[in-house]
Write a protein that holds these residues in place. Sequence first.
Motif, PDB file in Angstrom:
ATOM      1  N   ILE A 159       1.404   4.229  -2.947  1.00 49.21           N
ATOM      2  CA  ILE A 159       1.254   5.671  -2.715  1.00 49.21           C
ATOM      3  C   ILE A 159       2.505   6.403  -3.192  1.00 49.21           C
ATOM      4  N   ASP A 160       3.663   5.856  -2.855  1.00 46.57           N
ATOM      5  CA  ASP A 160       4.921   6.480  -3.259  1.00 46.57           C
ATOM      6  C   ASP A 160       5.001   6.609  -4.779  1.00 46.57           C
ATOM      7  N   GLU A 161       4.529   5.591  -5.486  1.00 47.00           N
ATOM      8  CA  GLU A 161       4.536   5.624  -6.953  1.00 47.00           C
ATOM      9  C   GLU A 161       3.567   6.679  -7.487  1.00 47.00           C
ATOM     10  N   LEU A 162       2.389   6.790  -6.859  1.00 46.29           N
ATOM     11  CA  LEU A 162       1.411   7.798  -7.278  1.00 46.29           C
ATOM     12  C   LEU A 162       1.969   9.215  -7.126  1.00 46.29           C
ATOM     13  N   LEU A 163       2.872   9.384  -6.174  1.00 41.40           N
ATOM     14  CA  LEU A 163       3.424  10.708  -5.887  1.00 41.40           C
ATOM     15  C   LEU A 163       4.662  11.027  -6.726  1.00 41.40           C
ATOM     16  N   ARG A 164       5.008  10.142  -7.635  1.00 48.75           N
ATOM     17  CA  ARG A 164       6.203  10.355  -8.453  1.00 48.75           C
ATOM     18  C   ARG A 164       6.067  11.604  -9.333  1.00 48.75           C
ATOM     19  N   GLU A 165       4.852  11.851  -9.858  1.00 49.87           N
ATOM     20  CA  GLU A 165       4.650  12.939 -10.816  1.00 49.87           C
ATOM     21  C   GLU A 165       4.001  14.181 -10.212  1.00 49.87           C
ATOM     22  N   ASN A 166       3.297  14.019  -9.079  1.00 52.29           N
ATOM     23  CA  ASN A 166       2.535  15.136  -8.514  1.00 52.29           C
ATOM     24  C   ASN A 166       2.863  15.347  -7.047  1.00 52.29           C
ATOM     25  N   ASP A 167       2.575  16.549  -6.566  1.00 51.64           N
ATOM     26  CA  ASP A 167       2.782  16.852  -5.152  1.00 51.64           C
ATOM     27  C   ASP A 167       1.789  16.111  -4.270  1.00 51.64           C
ATOM     28  N   PHE A 168       0.594  15.836  -4.843  1.00 50.40           N
ATOM     29  CA  PHE A 168      -0.446  15.156  -4.085  1.00 50.40           C
ATOM     30  C   PHE A 168      -0.980  13.987  -4.902  1.00 50.40           C
ATOM     31  N   ILE A 169      -1.720  13.113  -4.261  1.00 52.85           N
ATOM     32  CA  ILE A 169      -2.058  11.831  -4.867  1.00 52.85           C
ATOM     33  C   ILE A 169      -2.881  11.973  -6.141  1.00 52.85           C
ATOM     34  N   TYR A 223      -2.644   9.619   4.213  1.00 53.09           N
ATOM     35  CA  TYR A 223      -1.771  10.242   5.214  1.00 53.09           C
ATOM     36  C   TYR A 223      -2.026   9.658   6.602  1.00 53.09           C
ATOM     37  N   ALA A 224      -3.295   9.463   6.951  1.00 47.95           N
ATOM     38  CA  ALA A 224      -3.630   8.981   8.295  1.00 47.95           C
ATOM     39  C   ALA A 224      -3.067   7.590   8.549  1.00 47.95           C
ATOM     40  N   ASN A 225      -3.039   6.743   7.520  1.00 49.94           N
ATOM     41  CA  ASN A 225      -2.446   5.416   7.695  1.00 49.94           C
ATOM     42  C   ASN A 225      -0.932   5.491   7.850  1.00 49.94           C
ATOM     43  N   ILE A 226      -0.288   6.393   7.102  1.00 53.53           N
ATOM     44  CA  ILE A 226       1.159   6.571   7.261  1.00 53.53           C
ATOM     45  C   ILE A 226       1.462   7.167   8.638  1.00 53.53           C
ATOM     46  N   PHE A 227       0.601   8.061   9.098  1.00 48.60           N
ATOM     47  CA  PHE A 227       0.682   8.611  10.461  1.00 48.60           C
ATOM     48  C   PHE A 227       0.662   7.474  11.485  1.00 48.60           C
ATOM     49  N   MET A 228      -0.225   6.505  11.285  1.00 48.90           N
ATOM     50  CA  MET A 228      -0.305   5.352  12.177  1.00 48.90           C
ATOM     51  C   MET A 228       0.985   4.533  12.117  1.00 48.90           C
ATOM     52  N   ALA A 229       1.489   4.305  10.904  1.00 46.29           N
ATOM     53  CA  ALA A 229       2.696   3.493  10.750  1.00 46.29           C
ATOM     54  C   ALA A 229       3.903   4.154  11.405  1.00 46.29           C
ATOM     55  N   LYS A 230       4.068   5.452  11.176  1.00 53.20           N
ATOM     56  CA  LYS A 230       5.226   6.161  11.721  1.00 53.20           C
ATOM     57  C   LYS A 230       5.212   6.193  13.242  1.00 53.20           C
ATOM     58  N   GLY A 231       4.023   6.138  13.827  1.00 50.14           N
ATOM     59  CA  GLY A 231       3.938   6.195  15.278  1.00 50.14           C
ATOM     60  C   GLY A 231       3.842   4.853  15.965  1.00 50.14           C
ATOM     61  N   ASN A 232       3.283   3.847  15.256  1.00 51.52           N
ATOM     62  CA  ASN A 232       2.892   2.632  15.979  1.00 51.52           C
ATOM     63  C   ASN A 232       3.235   1.308  15.311  1.00 51.52           C
ATOM     64  N   ILE A 233       3.911   1.325  14.160  1.00 46.94           N
ATOM     65  CA  ILE A 233       4.237   0.056  13.500  1.00 46.94           C
ATOM     66  C   ILE A 233       5.751  -0.027  13.328  1.00 46.94           C
ATOM     67  N   TYR A 238       0.837  -1.208   0.000  1.00 43.22           N
ATOM     68  CA  TYR A 238       0.000   0.000   0.000  1.00 43.22           C
ATOM     69  C   TYR A 238       0.872   1.258   0.000  1.00 43.22           C
ATOM     70  N   ALA A 239       1.869   1.295   0.879  1.00 42.58           N
ATOM     71  CA  ALA A 239       2.738   2.467   0.970  1.00 42.58           C
ATOM     72  C   ALA A 239       3.549   2.661  -0.308  1.00 42.58           C
ATOM     73  N   MET A 240       4.032   1.571  -0.883  1.00 42.82           N
ATOM     74  CA  MET A 240       4.815   1.678  -2.117  1.00 42.82           C
ATOM     75  C   MET A 240       3.952   2.168  -3.277  1.00 42.82           C
TER      76      MET A 240
END
Length: 307
Positions: free
Chosen positions: A156-166, A179-189, A152-154
């Motif tokens: 998202i990273d690919e979607l952001l290759r061409e644009n500032d936002f998804i 963003y909220a899921n990445i927020f969860m990962a950075k804090g709790n996974i 899932y994260a990868m």
Amino acid sequence: MVLQNIVLFHHDPSPYGERIRKCFGLQNIPWKSCLVPMVMPRPAMTILSGGYRKIPVMQYGADIYCDTRLISQKINNLFNDLKLFSHGTLQNSALQSQSDQIFRSGAILSLIENKEYIPPEVVEDRMSFFTFINQKTAEKELNHHQSQFKKYAMDIDELLRENDFILGLQPNWADICCYANIFMAKGNIPSSFEWMKKLKNIDSWYQNLMSYGEGIREEISSQEALEIAKTSTPDLSNINHQNSDDENMPQPGDNVKVTPDDYGQISVQGELICVNLDEIVVTNETKEAGAIAIHFPRLGFIVEKII
């Protein structure tokens, strides 16, 4: 109704709460924060929501909004410059649905990987609340959930290759849900900490969204939230009363129960005001807060007549 009467029942670690806080941040919106514990009881929120217990719940006077899908739409309607769905409702909804699904893997990883640090009562509560968790097999399935979240994260990273936002050049609801899921990962996974550092597009996008903050936050007590509801009147003037063509659906005036169709399946009872393709609205009369209207999105909720 003054906009300062927006109240959010939430707790800070919640990724779903973070979704709505970030909506406020995008336009520096003033709002009132009513913090609730991670586990029940939550007396004031329970009174206002009719027993619905998922976080967050948004209060706007005497109108109560459940589920981030509907809360985001309400905020978007209140603030014309927000444009959360400027790149299309369908695209945003699809990415929310994917994010909701991946949240399940994130929730399992957060609980299992941090089990020794989380208070036992919180672990017990989440294990029973998250009915998608199989307590007998959860630890054996960690590799699966780690792979799901990483994919899932990868993506998202690919979607952001061409644009500032998804979805393009400005943040949309899809960005906030991801963003909220990445927020969860950075804090709790913890298992995501190292590989996440390699996703440079996500890193710059995440920092960009973080920079918006969470709006103008003011802490209030549960009693103050109840008083706001008690001194307000439900605003039903803009509700679409065109009901579904399904003759088997409950009709306005019926006593009904409304239940999430995924997890946390606690029913809310009330008098049905409307059920249409977008929204379910019921009303309740409470001693503590007077008359209130509770709003649910049509998608993801079951409405049944109580016989």
